[in-house]
Design an enzyme around this catalytic site. Structure first.
Site, short mmCIF file in Angstrom:
data_model
loop_
_atom_site.label_atom_id
_atom_site.label_comp_id
_atom_site.label_asym_id
_atom_site.label_seq_id
_atom_site.Cartn_x
_atom_site.Cartn_y
_atom_site.Cartn_z
N HIS A 1 0.79 -1.43 -0.29
CA HIS A 1 0.28 0.19 0.42
C HIS A 1 1.11 1.64 0.06
CE1 HIS A 1 -2.98 -2.95 0.98
NE2 HIS A 1 -3.92 -2.27 0.39
N GLU B 1 -10.95 -10.65 -3.48
CA GLU B 1 -10.06 -10.53 -3.23
C GLU B 1 -9.57 -12.01 -2.44
OE1 GLU B 1 -8.57 -6.84 -1.42
OE2 GLU B 1 -10.57 -6.83 -1.04
N ASP C 1 -4.74 -7.98 -3.46
CA ASP C 1 -4.48 -9.37 -2.28
C ASP C 1 -5.96 -10.18 -2.90
OD1 ASP C 1 -4.43 -7.72 -0.30
OD2 ASP C 1 -6.16 -6.68 -0.13
N CYS D 1 -9.84 -3.67 -9.21
CA CYS D 1 -9.17 -2.45 -9.55
C CYS D 1 -7.80 -2.47 -8.77
CB CYS D 1 -10.51 -2.26 -8.22
SG CYS D 1 -10.77 -2.93 -7.02
#
Ligand code: PEP
Ligand code: MG
Length: 590
Positions: free
Chosen positions: A199, A441, A465, A512
């Site tokens: 992240h 995910e 993920d 996404c």
């Protein structure tokens, strides 16, 4: 500490290209838990260090008290008792006095004194015959970590007080560190650890901060004041560059401005493949400031609003009204396009410094994301009400992260319905037709997509993920990076399963995760039939260029061929050997 790099001796280091851009500047070194700073202080510096230490203790006590109160309110008595025990330890004068005198007699900084004395006490506790004391050694370790982090956090905050812009060098940075950087004078950052899909790296790209991560231990020899070039586009660093190297990088920087200018032509066009398949590209957003980028890079709305960063950028939990204002602004600005607001996805590496709910929040498989929201419904309800209220001002869709199955989805929807009921009773307006989606995910969600599809309006595949959990590989860990493989047949099969299910069920589907913003992988997604993708705004022009130069049919054939192969390596080789002539645009991105 003194640097091991010196002027007149340029040293080239390499790492992972996490966020593009080239900068030249001065290092600002920050330390973290694995690397507690230790330096001697002059006699007249003792009172300052003692004050820093006592102040940190006060802050930790305050935080612990507020957690304890929260847990009491939520009737989590066991958790509250643990925090009470921590508070009592801090109130015991013995250890506090020992640390104070350690600073005074050894003339060391507060961080080092806390670590030294903490270690002595932990030794005594862990060797005790009494199981009660043995257990307390874990609590003590926790406390020591908290005080040291807080003391080092001050150092991070020092960034704000600097006059000049700096390049941050650290062992690793958390997403919340990166959030702070957007308000300070950070030109770039370089870390010893980390990967492109962490992240922290995703945030750097969003914020337009060049970054090189996973450089290894060599970078820890750098110190504040060293000069360096950071080339985030190619994952290169030069310590103490010479004139020639500096000039080369200036030219490189000019070139990157030109490439950006060339891509600008694609910023406003809708994109379609050469055989006429329209593809919608939305933006992944973390902060309101990025709304500007949606326009700049020609995104069609927001495909993923990562709401957790709003919780990190402050010292307490946001109120419903604060959240509502944030969402309303986003929704109004993006209107008439849609904003997909993802509910709170904290935990794992996305920790909120002031929100310590105990347990396994920092574990990738622990109490995080939707699980945490379901366990602490008041936090969840606050956000759901705020999102619903914002839905009145434009087009909002709500998306739940980390859904593992139908029970969890139903429970999340139950809370949403409750929020809707309460707002209705209070005559507070919201859009009652707001669409609900699940992030896919987890492998469990991908494999039960048929069941989930009956109870949602859309799916959004979070490949970051999905890859992590399918291959059981920590996406932040540079040591196991070679195994983090988007082309793993298991990952591709799961994705293909999900799109088939969505098409059969007639629900919307988008991707996404970072796969969508990768030139090669985006071709595979188009070939699988995706017509909506969402990505970091800065990569949108490149992806538009790729998509507008390929045929959907060719991409589909490519997918058929690669799905016959057995390993990620075979697939990669096949793409490079057989696809480059059909997709010549890609050669620009290798
Ligand atoms: C993902 O997991 O792919 C995703 C988009 O969410 P995040 O990167 O925030 O975990
Ligand atoms: Mg995710």
């Amino acid at each position: 500490m003194t640097s091991q790099f010196t002027e007149g001796n340029p040293t080239v280091l390499s790492g992972l290209a996490a966020s593009p851009g080239v900068v030249i500047g001065e290092v600002f070194r920050i330390y973290d838990r694995v690397d507690i700073p230790r330096h001697s202080i002059p006699a007249n510096g003792v009172p300052v260090e003692v004050h820093r230490f006592l102040h940190a203790v006060k802050r930790v006590k305050k935080d612990l008290r507020s957690i304890r109160e929260r847990l009491h309110l939520d009737a989590h008595r066991d958790g509250a008792d643990i925090f009470q025990a921590h508070i009592m330890m801090l109130e015991d004068p013995t250890m506090v006095e020992r640390i104070r005198s350690h600073i005074a007699t050894h003339h060391v900084n507060a961080e080092a004194a806390v670590a030294d004395v903490g270690a002595e006490f932990m030794d005594v506790f862990s060797q005790s015959e009494n199981p009660y004391f043995r257990e307390r050694s874990v609590d003590l370790n926790d406390l020591v970590q908290q005080i040291v982090s807080l003391l080092m956090g001050e150092e991070r905050l020092d960034l704000f007080n600097r006059e000049n812009e700096v390049i941050v060098v650290a062992h690793n940075l958390t997403p919340s560190d990166t959030v702070l950087m957007r308000k300070s004078k950070v030109l770039a950052f370089v870390t010893e650890a980390g990967t492109r899909v962490s992240h922290t790296a995703i945030l750097a790209r969003s914020l337009g901060i060049p970054a090189v991560v996973g450089v290894g231990t060599s970078i820890t020899k750098a110190e504040t004041g060293d000069q360096m070039v950071v080339d985030g586009t190619h994952g290169r660093i030069i310590m103490w560059p010479d004139e020639e190297q500096i000039n080369e990088y200036r030219i490189e920087r000019e070139k990157s401005y030109k490439v950006e200018a060339d891509l600008s032509a694609l910023r406003t066009v809708d994109v379609q493949t050469t055989d006429g398949r329209q593809i919608e590209i939305a933006a992944n957003i973390e902060f309101l400031e990025e709304i500007e980028l949606i326009r700049k890079y020609g995104a069609k709305g927001v495909g993923l609003y990562r709401t957790e960063y709003f919780y990190m950028d402050r010292e307490d939990l946001p109120s419903e009204d604060e959240l509502f204002e944030d969402y309303r602004y986003m929704v109004e600005q993006v209107s008439p396009e849609t904003v997909i607001i993802r509910t709170l996805d904290i935990g794992g590496d996305k920790l909120v410094p002031h929100l310590n709910l105990g347990g396994s929040m920092d574990s990738l498989m622990g109490l995080r994301s939707i699980r945490l929201c379901l366990k602490f419904p008041d936090i969840f309800m606050n956000q759901l009400r705020a999102i619903l209220r914002a839905s009145e001002y434009g087009n909002v869709k709500i998306m739940f992260p980390m859904i593992s199955g139908l029970d969890e989805l139903r429970e999340a929807k139950w809370h949403l319905e409750k929020a809707q009921r309460l707002l209705k009773e209070q005559h507070i307006p919201f859009d009652p037709t707001v669409k609900i989606g699940a992030m896919i995910e987890l492998p469990a969600a991908a494999l039960s997509a048929d069941l989930l599809s009956k109870e949602v309006d859309f799916f959004s595949i979070g490949t970051n993920d999905l890859i992590q959990y399918t291959i059981a590989i920590d996406r932040r860990n540079e040591e196991t990076l070679p195994l983090y493989e988007p082309l793993h047949p298991a990952v591709l099969r799961l994705i293909q399963n999900v799109i088939r299910v969505a098409v059969d069920a007639g629900i919307d589907i988008t991707v996404c995760g970072e796969m969508a913003g990768d030139p090669v992988l985006s071709i595979l997604l188009i070939g699988m039939g995706f017509e909506q993708l969402s990505m970091s705004p800065t990569v949108i022009p490149e992806i538009k260029k790729v998509i507008s130069s390929i045929s959907q049919q060719d991409a589909q054939h490519l997918v058929v061929e690669i799905m016959k192969l057995s390993t990620a390596g075979e697939i990669e080789t096949y793409i490079w050997r057989n696809a480059m002539d059909r997709f010549p645009e890609l050669l620009n991105w290798v």
